[in-house]
Design a protein around this motif. Structure first.
Motif, PDB file in Angstrom:
ATOM      1  N   VAL A 193       0.835  -1.202   0.000  1.00 14.99           N
ATOM      2  CA  VAL A 193       0.000   0.000   0.000  1.00 14.99           C
ATOM      3  C   VAL A 193       0.870   1.253   0.000  1.00 14.99           C
ATOM      4  O   VAL A 193       0.664   2.180  -0.790  1.00 14.99           O
ATOM      5  N   TYR A 194       1.895   1.282   0.882  1.00  9.66           N
ATOM      6  CA  TYR A 194       2.776   2.450   0.950  1.00  9.66           C
ATOM      7  C   TYR A 194       3.504   2.652  -0.375  1.00  9.66           C
ATOM      8  O   TYR A 194       3.703   3.787  -0.830  1.00  9.66           O
ATOM      9  N   GLN A 195       3.897   1.546  -0.997  1.00  6.08           N
ATOM     10  CA  GLN A 195       4.599   1.632  -2.277  1.00  6.08           C
ATOM     11  C   GLN A 195       3.709   2.244  -3.353  1.00  6.08           C
ATOM     12  O   GLN A 195       4.156   3.101  -4.132  1.00  6.08           O
ATOM     13  N   GLU A 196       2.442   1.832  -3.375  1.00  9.98           N
ATOM     14  CA  GLU A 196       1.509   2.380  -4.357  1.00  9.98           C
ATOM     15  C   GLU A 196       1.249   3.859  -4.103  1.00  9.98           C
ATOM     16  O   GLU A 196       1.095   4.643  -5.052  1.00  9.98           O
ATOM     17  N   LEU A 197       1.191   4.265  -2.851  1.00  8.97           N
ATOM     18  CA  LEU A 197       0.981   5.674  -2.530  1.00  8.97           C
ATOM     19  C   LEU A 197       2.167   6.522  -2.968  1.00  8.97           C
ATOM     20  O   LEU A 197       2.006   7.622  -3.511  1.00  8.97           O
ATOM     21  N   ARG A 198       3.377   5.995  -2.743  1.00  7.95           N
ATOM     22  CA  ARG A 198       4.568   6.757  -3.126  1.00  7.95           C
ATOM     23  C   ARG A 198       4.672   6.934  -4.636  1.00  7.95           C
ATOM     24  O   ARG A 198       5.224   7.921  -5.116  1.00  7.95           O
TER      25      ARG A 198
END
Length: 227
Positions: A193-198
């Motif tokens: 999830v964090y990777q997609e947000l970044r």
């Protein structure tokens, strides 16, 4: 006066909330005429309990509980008996058969042609000549089967390969908070999830108003306006 109404209303509210949960989603959706009438009566009893001082609290509660019990009992026996189910809920009625309006059936239902046309338009059908079959369901809604030449062309009809569906769209972030339960069900990690947000320049989950995992595996993101 107000000191009496407030606790009665509060009590009626929570009792109604609990009992409607016991009755289930079928009752709330008014799938049948029986569900519809039961729902109206149920609400009237609760309203009387909350506002009518001539009705004792214990009497109102007893009525609600008894009505709930009877409803559950009747629905239980209707599951076991097709005859009782037909008596309580009725049966679907065919009003258009093989493109022909069933005048006798409509007369028995006291359904006018204008009423039928209105129901068809509500189902996005604007001409009777497009209809092969039309059925009035037990909840009063109409189900329509169009003639083959009037049906919408599908990808299968045109031999267009369909993409494999990943899953149904699922909430991932709501109001700046990750829904842990949905991540567990989808077997998705926080790191993903964090990777997609970044990837879209978002450094904190708190910047996200809503995020949804789409059927193709992509993450739809809607940020707060001030972000």
């Amino acid at each position: 006066m107000y000191y009496d109404i407030f606790p009665r209303t509060l009590l009626a509210f929570f009792v109604l909330l609990i009992l409607t949960r016991l009755l289930g989603k079928k009752q709330l959706s008014h799938l049948t005429f029986f569900n519809y009438i039961t729902g109206i009566t149920f609400g009237n009893i609760a309203a009387s309990l909350a506002s009518d001082k001539d009705i004792k609290t214990i009497e109102g509660l007893s009525s609600l509980i008894l009505w709930t019990g009877l409803t559950i009992f009747v629905e239980f026996i209707s599951l076991k008996s097709g005859i009782i189910r037909r008596v309580l809920n009725g049966e679907p009625t065919v009003v258009i058969k093989k493109g022909k309006i069933q005048q006798k059936v409509m007369s028995e239902m006291r359904l006018s042609l204008d009423g039928l046309l209105t129901m068809l338009r509500n189902s996005n059908v604007f001409s009777i000549k497009d209809v092969d079959y039309a059925v009035i369901e037990t909840n009063g809604q109409i189900s329509v089967s169009k003639k083959q030449e009037k049906q919408t062309v599908t990808r299968q009809d045109m031999n267009i390969p369909s993409a494999t569906r990943f899953l149904i769209p699922t909430e991932i972030i709501v109001d700046g908070k990750i829904l842990k339960r949905n991540l567990l069900e989808l077997n998705i990690s926080y790191q993903w999830v964090y990777q997609e947000l970044r990837k879209v320049g978002i450094n904190s989950v708190s910047e996200v108003l809503y995020a949804e995992l789409e059927s193709d595996g992509q993450l739809f993101i809607d940020k707060y306006e001030n972000s």
